[in-house]
Design a protein around this motif. Structure first.
Motif, PDB file in Angstrom:
ATOM      1  N   LEU A  34      38.422  31.571  49.422  1.00 34.09           N
ATOM      2  CA  LEU A  34      39.491  31.334  48.466  1.00 34.09           C
ATOM      3  C   LEU A  34      39.159  31.959  47.112  1.00 34.09           C
ATOM      4  O   LEU A  34      38.011  31.940  46.667  1.00 34.09           O
ATOM      5  CB  LEU A  34      39.710  29.837  48.260  1.00 34.09           C
ATOM      6  CG  LEU A  34      39.991  28.984  49.497  1.00 34.09           C
ATOM      7  CD1 LEU A  34      40.011  27.508  49.116  1.00 34.09           C
ATOM      8  CD2 LEU A  34      41.317  29.385  50.129  1.00 34.09           C
ATOM      9  N   ALA A  35      40.189  32.462  46.472  1.00 34.78           N
ATOM     10  CA  ALA A  35      40.075  32.927  45.090  1.00 34.78           C
ATOM     11  C   ALA A  35      41.396  32.623  44.409  1.00 34.78           C
ATOM     12  O   ALA A  35      42.426  32.424  45.059  1.00 34.78           O
ATOM     13  CB  ALA A  35      39.761  34.415  45.030  1.00 34.78           C
ATOM     14  N   ALA A  36      41.358  32.576  43.081  1.00 34.82           N
ATOM     15  CA  ALA A  36      42.567  32.259  42.332  1.00 34.82           C
ATOM     16  C   ALA A  36      42.588  33.024  41.028  1.00 34.82           C
ATOM     17  O   ALA A  36      41.540  33.376  40.468  1.00 34.82           O
ATOM     18  CB  ALA A  36      42.654  30.759  42.047  1.00 34.82           C
ATOM     19  N   THR A  53      41.100  39.532  37.051  1.00 30.27           N
ATOM     20  CA  THR A  53      39.913  38.700  36.891  1.00 30.27           C
ATOM     21  C   THR A  53      40.142  37.438  37.712  1.00 30.27           C
ATOM     22  O   THR A  53      41.083  36.685  37.437  1.00 30.27           O
ATOM     23  CB  THR A  53      39.684  38.331  35.420  1.00 30.27           C
ATOM     24  OG1 THR A  53      39.540  39.526  34.653  1.00 30.27           O
ATOM     25  CG2 THR A  53      38.436  37.472  35.268  1.00 30.27           C
ATOM     26  N   VAL A  54      39.325  37.225  38.729  1.00 26.43           N
ATOM     27  CA  VAL A  54      39.587  36.130  39.670  1.00 26.43           C
ATOM     28  C   VAL A  54      38.473  35.097  39.614  1.00 26.43           C
ATOM     29  O   VAL A  54      37.362  35.363  39.138  1.00 26.43           O
ATOM     30  CB  VAL A  54      39.749  36.649  41.114  1.00 26.43           C
ATOM     31  CG1 VAL A  54      40.822  37.723  41.180  1.00 26.43           C
ATOM     32  CG2 VAL A  54      38.432  37.159  41.670  1.00 26.43           C
ATOM     33  N   ARG A  55      38.808  33.918  40.105  1.00 25.40           N
ATOM     34  CA  ARG A  55      37.854  32.827  40.234  1.00 25.40           C
ATOM     35  C   ARG A  55      37.611  32.598  41.720  1.00 25.40           C
ATOM     36  O   ARG A  55      38.539  32.226  42.445  1.00 25.40           O
ATOM     37  CB  ARG A  55      38.421  31.565  39.582  1.00 25.40           C
ATOM     38  CG  ARG A  55      38.914  31.782  38.188  1.00 25.40           C
ATOM     39  CD  ARG A  55      39.790  30.644  37.676  1.00 25.40           C
ATOM     40  NE  ARG A  55      39.019  29.473  37.298  1.00 25.40           N
ATOM     41  CZ  ARG A  55      39.549  28.401  36.709  1.00 25.40           C
ATOM     42  NH1 ARG A  55      40.854  28.352  36.474  1.00 25.40           N
ATOM     43  NH2 ARG A  55      38.784  27.376  36.382  1.00 25.40           N
ATOM     44  N   GLU A  56      36.402  32.848  42.194  1.00 23.63           N
ATOM     45  CA  GLU A  56      36.076  32.558  43.585  1.00 23.63           C
ATOM     46  C   GLU A  56      35.831  31.059  43.698  1.00 23.63           C
ATOM     47  O   GLU A  56      34.938  30.508  43.058  1.00 23.63           O
ATOM     48  CB  GLU A  56      34.869  33.364  44.029  1.00 23.63           C
ATOM     49  CG  GLU A  56      35.153  34.868  44.069  1.00 23.63           C
ATOM     50  CD  GLU A  56      33.996  35.665  44.643  1.00 23.63           C
ATOM     51  OE1 GLU A  56      32.920  35.063  44.879  1.00 23.63           O
ATOM     52  OE2 GLU A  56      34.171  36.869  44.853  1.00 23.63           O
ATOM     53  N   VAL A  57      36.647  30.416  44.522  1.00 22.28           N
ATOM     54  CA  VAL A  57      36.751  28.953  44.514  1.00 22.28           C
ATOM     55  C   VAL A  57      36.131  28.361  45.775  1.00 22.28           C
ATOM     56  O   VAL A  57      36.366  28.842  46.890  1.00 22.28           O
ATOM     57  CB  VAL A  57      38.232  28.533  44.408  1.00 22.28           C
ATOM     58  CG1 VAL A  57      38.374  27.017  44.496  1.00 22.28           C
ATOM     59  CG2 VAL A  57      38.838  29.059  43.110  1.00 22.28           C
ATOM     60  N   THR A  58      35.388  27.279  45.581  1.00 20.81           N
ATOM     61  CA  THR A  58      34.884  26.470  46.689  1.00 20.81           C
ATOM     62  C   THR A  58      35.373  25.042  46.484  1.00 20.81           C
ATOM     63  O   THR A  58      35.208  24.472  45.395  1.00 20.81           O
ATOM     64  CB  THR A  58      33.346  26.484  46.746  1.00 20.81           C
ATOM     65  OG1 THR A  58      32.891  27.834  46.914  1.00 20.81           O
ATOM     66  CG2 THR A  58      32.840  25.629  47.910  1.00 20.81           C
ATOM     67  N   LEU A  59      35.992  24.458  47.502  1.00 21.63           N
ATOM     68  CA  LEU A  59      36.481  23.085  47.400  1.00 21.63           C
ATOM     69  C   LEU A  59      35.326  22.110  47.613  1.00 21.63           C
ATOM     70  O   LEU A  59      34.478  22.313  48.479  1.00 21.63           O
ATOM     71  CB  LEU A  59      37.586  22.831  48.423  1.00 21.63           C
ATOM     72  CG  LEU A  59      38.795  23.775  48.371  1.00 21.63           C
ATOM     73  CD1 LEU A  59      39.899  23.261  49.291  1.00 21.63           C
ATOM     74  CD2 LEU A  59      39.321  23.948  46.961  1.00 21.63           C
ATOM     75  N   ARG A  75      38.635  42.501  40.277  1.00 22.06           N
ATOM     76  CA  ARG A  75      38.739  42.945  41.669  1.00 22.06           C
ATOM     77  C   ARG A  75      40.127  43.498  41.921  1.00 22.06           C
ATOM     78  O   ARG A  75      41.127  43.019  41.350  1.00 22.06           O
ATOM     79  CB  ARG A  75      38.462  41.778  42.616  1.00 22.06           C
ATOM     80  CG  ARG A  75      37.041  41.253  42.522  1.00 22.06           C
ATOM     81  CD  ARG A  75      36.783  40.201  43.578  1.00 22.06           C
ATOM     82  NE  ARG A  75      37.004  40.701  44.928  1.00 22.06           N
ATOM     83  CZ  ARG A  75      36.880  39.956  46.025  1.00 22.06           C
ATOM     84  NH1 ARG A  75      36.559  38.684  45.910  1.00 22.06           N
ATOM     85  NH2 ARG A  75      37.100  40.463  47.214  1.00 22.06           N
ATOM     86  N   ALA A  76      40.209  44.482  42.786  1.00 17.18           N
ATOM     87  CA  ALA A  76      41.504  45.044  43.175  1.00 17.18           C
ATOM     88  C   ALA A  76      42.217  44.067  44.088  1.00 17.18           C
ATOM     89  O   ALA A  76      41.611  43.510  45.016  1.00 17.18           O
ATOM     90  CB  ALA A  76      41.303  46.381  43.872  1.00 17.18           C
ATOM     91  N   ALA A 105      50.670  46.569  43.716  1.00 18.26           N
ATOM     92  CA  ALA A 105      49.520  46.241  44.565  1.00 18.26           C
ATOM     93  C   ALA A 105      49.878  46.388  46.041  1.00 18.26           C
ATOM     94  O   ALA A 105      49.052  46.843  46.845  1.00 18.26           O
ATOM     95  CB  ALA A 105      49.033  44.818  44.270  1.00 18.26           C
ATOM     96  N   GLU A 106      51.100  46.031  46.398  1.00 19.84           N
ATOM     97  CA  GLU A 106      51.559  46.244  47.781  1.00 19.84           C
ATOM     98  C   GLU A 106      51.520  47.718  48.146  1.00 19.84           C
ATOM     99  O   GLU A 106      51.093  48.085  49.250  1.00 19.84           O
ATOM    100  CB  GLU A 106      52.989  45.731  47.953  1.00 19.84           C
ATOM    101  CG  GLU A 106      53.117  44.251  48.180  1.00 19.84           C
ATOM    102  CD  GLU A 106      54.539  43.872  48.553  1.00 19.84           C
ATOM    103  OE1 GLU A 106      54.711  43.009  49.416  1.00 19.84           O
ATOM    104  OE2 GLU A 106      55.491  44.451  47.981  1.00 19.84           O
ATOM    105  N   ARG A 107      51.992  48.556  47.256  1.00 21.74           N
ATOM    106  CA  ARG A 107      51.977  50.002  47.544  1.00 21.74           C
ATOM    107  C   ARG A 107      50.559  50.506  47.752  1.00 21.74           C
ATOM    108  O   ARG A 107      50.337  51.491  48.474  1.00 21.74           O
ATOM    109  CB  ARG A 107      52.665  50.763  46.415  1.00 21.74           C
ATOM    110  CG  ARG A 107      54.172  50.583  46.365  1.00 21.74           C
ATOM    111  CD  ARG A 107      54.836  51.537  45.393  1.00 21.74           C
ATOM    112  NE  ARG A 107      54.644  51.157  44.013  1.00 21.74           N
ATOM    113  CZ  ARG A 107      55.475  50.394  43.299  1.00 21.74           C
ATOM    114  NH1 ARG A 107      56.575  49.913  43.881  1.00 21.74           N
ATOM    115  NH2 ARG A 107      55.231  50.114  42.044  1.00 21.74           N
ATOM    116  N   GLU A 108      49.602  49.827  47.139  1.00 19.66           N
ATOM    117  CA  GLU A 108      48.194  50.208  47.281  1.00 19.66           C
ATOM    118  C   GLU A 108      47.559  49.607  48.532  1.00 19.66           C
ATOM    119  O   GLU A 108      46.419  49.926  48.857  1.00 19.66           O
ATOM    120  CB  GLU A 108      47.417  49.758  46.045  1.00 19.66           C
ATOM    121  CG  GLU A 108      47.885  50.441  44.770  1.00 19.66           C
ATOM    122  CD  GLU A 108      47.465  49.710  43.499  1.00 19.66           C
ATOM    123  OE1 GLU A 108      47.837  50.163  42.404  1.00 19.66           O
ATOM    124  OE2 GLU A 108      46.761  48.669  43.611  1.00 19.66           O
TER     125      GLU A 108
END
Length: 315
Positions: A34-36, A53-59, A75-76, A105-108
């Motif tokens: 998960l990331a957010a 800029t994302v947050r890699e999340v652990t529950l 991250r892309a 981003a979809e086109r990529e």
């Protein structure tokens, strides 16, 4: 599978009822990562790809501190297996721009749910007009004279802004037309803004039903949001009481007619609002009620959603 959620701040989640959290929990249960991020974290530099800029999340399983996170560089979006757009309304200019960044981003190569272009093409109140066979008599206009004529024809009406959420700005005017002029002026800003007017549906006393459609198929239970006291609105945000109940024949007929049409356009998750047998809204931005339906009916809505997401990615 590595899934990025574009959502409101994680710290604001009320996890006992939050639908996005229930999605995350089911994904984590199946071993997915998960990331957010928030829409404001997304950017696109000329000559490059869309990144965030994302947050890699652990529950954690702790209701008070429900997640931990690891700091990550930008991250892309295309590097994630799925991007789930779960930013709550309002559908304002910033939401609109976010859909354009997600479409790039979809086109990529990113796979985005719900599809960004389709989010733009389906304003949640206006979208019902495509399916008039399921809709109570409805008028969309800026013209106060047309509203008065509509009221004269139907006697008991509901007026609402097109960009409202959570029941905000909804008015009922009965046969006496009390305050109709003032309400029109308030909502249409003296003709500057378009509003929606509908014949009042008395079955609202039995609830404004949220019918979830996932991958084109209806969840077998709705959440009837029942107005309380003297309130005409059933929205949970306006104090309505949520009661899960099996779909009626009319509910299923509406969902099975509309669901496949919208799924084919890239809407993996849709929330239909139905009063009696009348469709009143098609929610596509951030449909909710997963936990309420699951808790009351025993039907696992998050599992159905993740099944559909996994199937869409495998297709």
């Amino acid at each position: 599978m590595n899934v990025l959620f574009v959502a409101d701040p994680l710290e604001a989640f009320k996890i006992y009822k939050d639908t996005t959290f229930s999605m995350m929990r089911e994904l984590a249960r199946r071993g997915h990562k998960l990331a957010a991020c928030e829409p404001s974290d997304i950017s696109w530099k000329s000559g490059g790809v869309v990144t965030a800029t994302v947050r890699e999340v652990t529950l954690t399983g702790d209701k008070d501190r429900w997640f931990t996170e690891d700091a990550t560089p930008r991250r892309a979006l295309k590097d994630f297996d799925a991007v789930v757009m779960r930013k709550d309304p309002p559908f304002d200019s910033e939401y609109f721009y976010a859909t354009h960044l997600l479409e790039q981003a979809e086109r990529e190569g990113a796979k985005v749910f719900n599809k960004p272009r389709t989010l733009r093409d389906h304003p949640e109140k206006l979208a019902i007009m495509e399916f008039p066979q399921f809709v109570s008599p409805t008028l969309v206009t800026r013209d106060g004279a047309q509203v008065r004529q509509f009221h004269a024809e139907h006697g008991d009406i509901i007026l609402k802004p097109l960009d409202g959420m959570g029941g905000m700005g909804i008015f009922r005017v009965k046969g006496d037309a009390l305050n109709l002029g003032s309400i029109i002026e308030t909502l249409n800003k003296d003709g500057a803004e378009t509003i929606m007017v509908q014949r009042f549906v008395p079955e609202i006393t039995q609830g404004d039903k949220r019918i979830l459609v996932i991958g084109g198929k209806p969840v077998p239970y709705s959440l009837a949001r029942i107005p309380q006291g003297t309130e005409v609105r059933g929205n949970l945000a306006a104090g309505g009481k949520g009661v899960a109940q099996p779909l009626t024949d009319d509910d299923r007929r509406i969902a099975e007619a509309i669901g496949p049409v919208l799924a084919a356009r890239g809407l993996l998750l849709v929330g239909l609002d139905v009063i009696g047998s009348c469709l009143t809204e098609i929610n596509v931005t951030s449909p909710t009620c997963f936990q309420e339906i699951t808790d009351q009916s025993g039907f696992d809505v998050p599992a159905m959603f993740v099944d559909a997401l996994e199937a869409a990615l495998a297709a």
